[in-house]
Design an enzyme around this catalytic site. Sequence first.
Site, PDB file in Angstrom:
ATOM      1  N   SER A   1       0.840  -1.201   0.000  1.00  0.00           N
ATOM      2  CA  SER A   1       0.000   0.000   0.000  1.00  0.00           C
ATOM      3  C   SER A   1       0.872   1.245   0.000  1.00  0.00           C
ATOM      4  O   SER A   1       1.812   1.350   0.794  1.00  0.00           O
ATOM      5  CB  SER A   1      -0.917   0.002   1.230  1.00  0.00           C
TER       6      SER A   1
ATOM      7  N   CYS B   1      -9.485   0.311   9.803  1.00  0.00           N
ATOM      8  CA  CYS B   1     -10.373  -0.465   8.929  1.00  0.00           C
ATOM      9  C   CYS B   1     -11.621  -0.936   9.662  1.00  0.00           C
ATOM     10  O   CYS B   1     -12.633  -1.253   9.037  1.00  0.00           O
ATOM     11  CB  CYS B   1      -9.624  -1.673   8.368  1.00  0.00           C
TER      12      CYS B   1
END
Length: 406
Positions: free
Chosen positions: A204, A330
């Site tokens: 990422s 998340c």
Amino acid sequence: MLLRAAWRRAAVAVTAATGPKAAAPTRGLRLRVRDRAPQSAVPADTAAAPETGPVLRPLYMDVQATTPLDPRVLDAMLPYLVNYYGNPHSRTHAYGWESEAAMERARQQVASLIGADPREIVFTSGATESNNIAIKELEAAIQPDTSLVSVMTVNNEIGVKQPIAEIGRICSSRKVYFHTDAAQAVGKIPLDVNDMKIDLMSISGHKIYGPKGVGAVYIRRRPRVRVEALQSGGGQERGMRSGTVPTPLVVGLGAACEVAQQEMEYDHKRISKLAERLIQNIMKSLPDVVMNGDPEHHYPGCINLSFAYVEGESLLMALKDVALSSGSACTSASLEPSYVLRAIGTDEDLAHSSIRFGIGRFTTEEEVDYTVEKCIQHVKRLREMSPLWEMVQDGIDLKSIKWTQH
């Protein structure tokens, strides 16, 4: 004194930002100052009030959620946001060739960081998409006599490092595909996909001081791992990920990987020193503080502490001038205690009292000391308000009490 220093350094930063080119990042106290607050950050009842001065923003200690963009990465991206705007898949003119060359250089930079061949790197929108591409294929490859292994290299809540090399060796010996989500590890600890026998890896951009909205998936070529595309389209990225590759974003990802490779050793030593300072200063001043996770097999920049007899959300609200988290961004919408902490056997009460401290490349000693000071102050205050803490001080064993509901 601390705030005056922050204002002075912020003024220098604002002056430097107006120059023709951003300088290499300095490591100074960064209580960020904005000339005007974003409209969404202004309370509704004061939105119409005239601006009276600069707005002081919290210290940032949540680098597991996302990292700030390194100014060197922004420097690399800017030309492709303004001047070199060609589609990298346009093969008939210089605009496309320029962007394609930049894209391939970024691919090389990502590959170099993890010891891969550039042809094994596929650009995606981030680690979530990379995970989906990798795991979908692995599930499709499962036969009655095979199995799937997918492991997070560094846990994003407690910083525990998994023995990736040993897992890879076992998987390879049994001819089982091995995927790892390395979003929290790439650029922070040494990784080599060949030495560690990794078949697929998710990366990422915004976890390594690069831009949001971009990532990559490493897919081994020999022995070949065949991946089925998640979406149909123009067949870009060798048919594995259709859609125009966003040149500025992948240039930023490549630059972030290059900077990380250059600074990894220095960053790790510096972050380790700051982490030790934070943990020791908190624990020597406060009793009943538990560090969650394995203290040895651990990435130092992710510190998860439980403060017994204090509600984690209350402590977060009290520490409003420091940007912290109680766990993964998340799953932050859930009020349930962290499933990671519950999985390692943490009591529910302690799981509810946990705070994650994220230390990164630009965190300073002054910021750590300020965070420690405020944390100690508010934990003591909240405990003084807690009847449970009072009972413990009186020598009552809380586990011996039979609680009833009314």
